[in-house]
Design an enzyme around this catalytic site. Structure first.
Site, PDB file in Angstrom:
ATOM      1  N   CYS A   1     -10.711  -3.243  -4.319  1.00  0.00           N
ATOM      2  CA  CYS A   1      -9.771  -4.307  -4.720  1.00  0.00           C
ATOM      3  C   CYS A   1     -10.526  -5.543  -5.182  1.00  0.00           C
ATOM      4  O   CYS A   1     -10.171  -6.164  -6.180  1.00  0.00           O
ATOM      5  CB  CYS A   1      -8.808  -4.640  -3.587  1.00  0.00           C
ATOM      6  SG  CYS A   1      -7.594  -3.323  -3.327  1.00  0.00           S
TER       7      CYS A   1
ATOM      8  N   CYS B   1      -4.012   0.673  -2.630  1.00  0.00           N
ATOM      9  CA  CYS B   1      -3.920  -0.549  -1.832  1.00  0.00           C
ATOM     10  C   CYS B   1      -2.837  -1.490  -2.381  1.00  0.00           C
ATOM     11  O   CYS B   1      -2.514  -1.464  -3.576  1.00  0.00           O
ATOM     12  CB  CYS B   1      -5.233  -1.306  -1.858  1.00  0.00           C
ATOM     13  SG  CYS B   1      -6.584  -0.516  -0.969  1.00  0.00           S
TER      14      CYS B   1
ATOM     15  N   GLU C   1      -3.042  -4.719  -2.901  1.00  0.00           N
ATOM     16  CA  GLU C   1      -3.576  -5.673  -3.891  1.00  0.00           C
ATOM     17  C   GLU C   1      -3.599  -5.053  -5.283  1.00  0.00           C
ATOM     18  O   GLU C   1      -3.200  -5.676  -6.266  1.00  0.00           O
ATOM     19  CB  GLU C   1      -5.006  -6.095  -3.522  1.00  0.00           C
ATOM     20  CG  GLU C   1      -5.142  -6.784  -2.183  1.00  0.00           C
ATOM     21  CD  GLU C   1      -5.452  -5.812  -1.057  1.00  0.00           C
ATOM     22  OE1 GLU C   1      -4.837  -4.724  -0.999  1.00  0.00           O
ATOM     23  OE2 GLU C   1      -6.303  -6.145  -0.218  1.00  0.00           O
TER      24      GLU C   1
ATOM     25  N   ASN D   1       0.842  -1.195   0.000  1.00  0.00           N
ATOM     26  CA  ASN D   1       0.000   0.000   0.000  1.00  0.00           C
ATOM     27  C   ASN D   1       0.879   1.247   0.000  1.00  0.00           C
ATOM     28  O   ASN D   1       1.943   1.296   0.627  1.00  0.00           O
ATOM     29  CB  ASN D   1      -1.023   0.005   1.144  1.00  0.00           C
ATOM     30  CG  ASN D   1      -0.495  -0.337   2.509  1.00  0.00           C
ATOM     31  OD1 ASN D   1       0.553  -0.963   2.671  1.00  0.00           O
ATOM     32  ND2 ASN D   1      -1.214   0.071   3.530  1.00  0.00           N
ATOM     33  N   ILE D   2       0.421   2.227  -0.753  1.00  0.00           N
ATOM     34  CA  ILE D   2       1.176   3.474  -0.961  1.00  0.00           C
ATOM     35  C   ILE D   2       0.232   4.633  -0.657  1.00  0.00           C
ATOM     36  O   ILE D   2      -0.706   4.892  -1.415  1.00  0.00           O
ATOM     37  CB  ILE D   2       1.701   3.553  -2.411  1.00  0.00           C
ATOM     38  CG1 ILE D   2       2.548   2.304  -2.745  1.00  0.00           C
ATOM     39  CG2 ILE D   2       2.518   4.838  -2.605  1.00  0.00           C
ATOM     40  CD1 ILE D   2       2.874   2.152  -4.225  1.00  0.00           C
ATOM     41  N   GLU D   3       0.480   5.285   0.488  1.00  0.00           N
ATOM     42  CA  GLU D   3      -0.437   6.334   0.940  1.00  0.00           C
ATOM     43  C   GLU D   3      -0.029   7.703   0.395  1.00  0.00           C
ATOM     44  O   GLU D   3       1.036   7.864  -0.205  1.00  0.00           O
ATOM     45  CB  GLU D   3      -0.488   6.324   2.472  1.00  0.00           C
ATOM     46  CG  GLU D   3      -1.027   4.988   2.965  1.00  0.00           C
ATOM     47  CD  GLU D   3      -1.214   4.891   4.466  1.00  0.00           C
ATOM     48  OE1 GLU D   3      -0.655   5.711   5.212  1.00  0.00           O
ATOM     49  OE2 GLU D   3      -1.945   3.959   4.879  1.00  0.00           O
TER      50      GLU D   3
HETATM   51  N1  THU Z   1      -5.373  -1.158   2.443  1.00  0.00           N
HETATM   52  C1  THU Z   1      -4.840  -2.000   1.502  1.00  0.00           C
HETATM   53  O1  THU Z   1      -3.693  -1.844   1.085  1.00  0.00           O
HETATM   54  N2  THU Z   1      -5.619  -3.017   1.066  1.00  0.00           N
HETATM   55  C2  THU Z   1      -6.879  -3.278   1.513  1.00  0.00           C
HETATM   56  O2  THU Z   1      -7.556  -4.129   0.962  1.00  0.00           O
HETATM   57  C3  THU Z   1      -7.397  -2.565   2.672  1.00  0.00           C
HETATM   58  C4  THU Z   1      -6.726  -1.263   2.951  1.00  0.00           C
HETATM   59  C5  THU Z   1      -4.531  -0.071   2.951  1.00  0.00           C
HETATM   60  C6  THU Z   1      -4.945   1.295   2.501  1.00  0.00           C
HETATM   61  C7  THU Z   1      -4.327   2.148   3.581  1.00  0.00           C
HETATM   62  O3  THU Z   1      -2.974   2.403   3.265  1.00  0.00           O
HETATM   63  C8  THU Z   1      -4.352   1.267   4.832  1.00  0.00           C
HETATM   64  O4  THU Z   1      -4.550  -0.047   4.361  1.00  0.00           O
HETATM   65  C9  THU Z   1      -5.445   1.630   5.827  1.00  0.00           C
HETATM   66  O5  THU Z   1      -6.666   1.717   5.199  1.00  0.00           O
END
Ligand code: THU
Length: 137
Positions: free
Chosen positions: A95, A59, A61, A48-50
């Protein structure tokens, strides 16, 4: 029927473990990694890359899926989602929708670092999904 075997599952877990610390999560501090197995046996990883504009976050995935599709791979056997939580984490709705676009029969493996796991078909996670066939009619 769940198709993934133990050896491949371990391989996917290792791949996800190898990148989970690349997750860019300064806002949530909630790192996730994904490992996507193609029909050809190739593995693509993602994290995940915020973003400071939270809605621009991607996300783990979808990072893995978009990496694979942009390299020409669109048929997938399994997707493992690795978390550092106590209980396995399930893919978010967006996703699930993106997974459904490419592989309806895919096994989704939700796994924690210490090996707790749940495996489901994406169809179980997103029944009656809106899909290409709904447009092409
Ligand atoms: N996140 C994912 O990477 N995949 C998911 O299916 C659920 C949420 C990440 C997004 C964000 O960086 C962190 O989890 C909290 O929501």
């Amino acid at each position: 029927m769940i198709m993934i075997n133990k050896k491949l599952k371990e391989k996917l877990k290792k791949a996800a473990q190898g990148v989970i610390d690349n997750a860019y999560v300064p806002y949530s501090n909630f790192p996730l990694a994904a490992a996507l197995l193609t029909k050809e046996g190739k593995i693509f990883t993602g994290v995940n890359i915020e973003n400071a504009a939270y809605g621009a976050t991607m996300c783990a995935e979808r990072t893995a899926i978009f990496k694979a599709v942009s390299e020409g791979y669109t048929d997938f056997k399994a997707l493992l989602v690795l978390s550092k939580t106590k209980k396995p984490v399930t893919p978010c709705g967006s996703c699930r929708q993106v997974i459904n676009e490419f592989s309806k029969e895919i096994d989704v493996i939700m796994m924690t670092i210490d090996g707790r796991e749940i495996i489901k078909k994406n169809q179980e996670l997103l029944p009656d999904a809106f899909a290409k066939g709904d447009i092409d009619q």
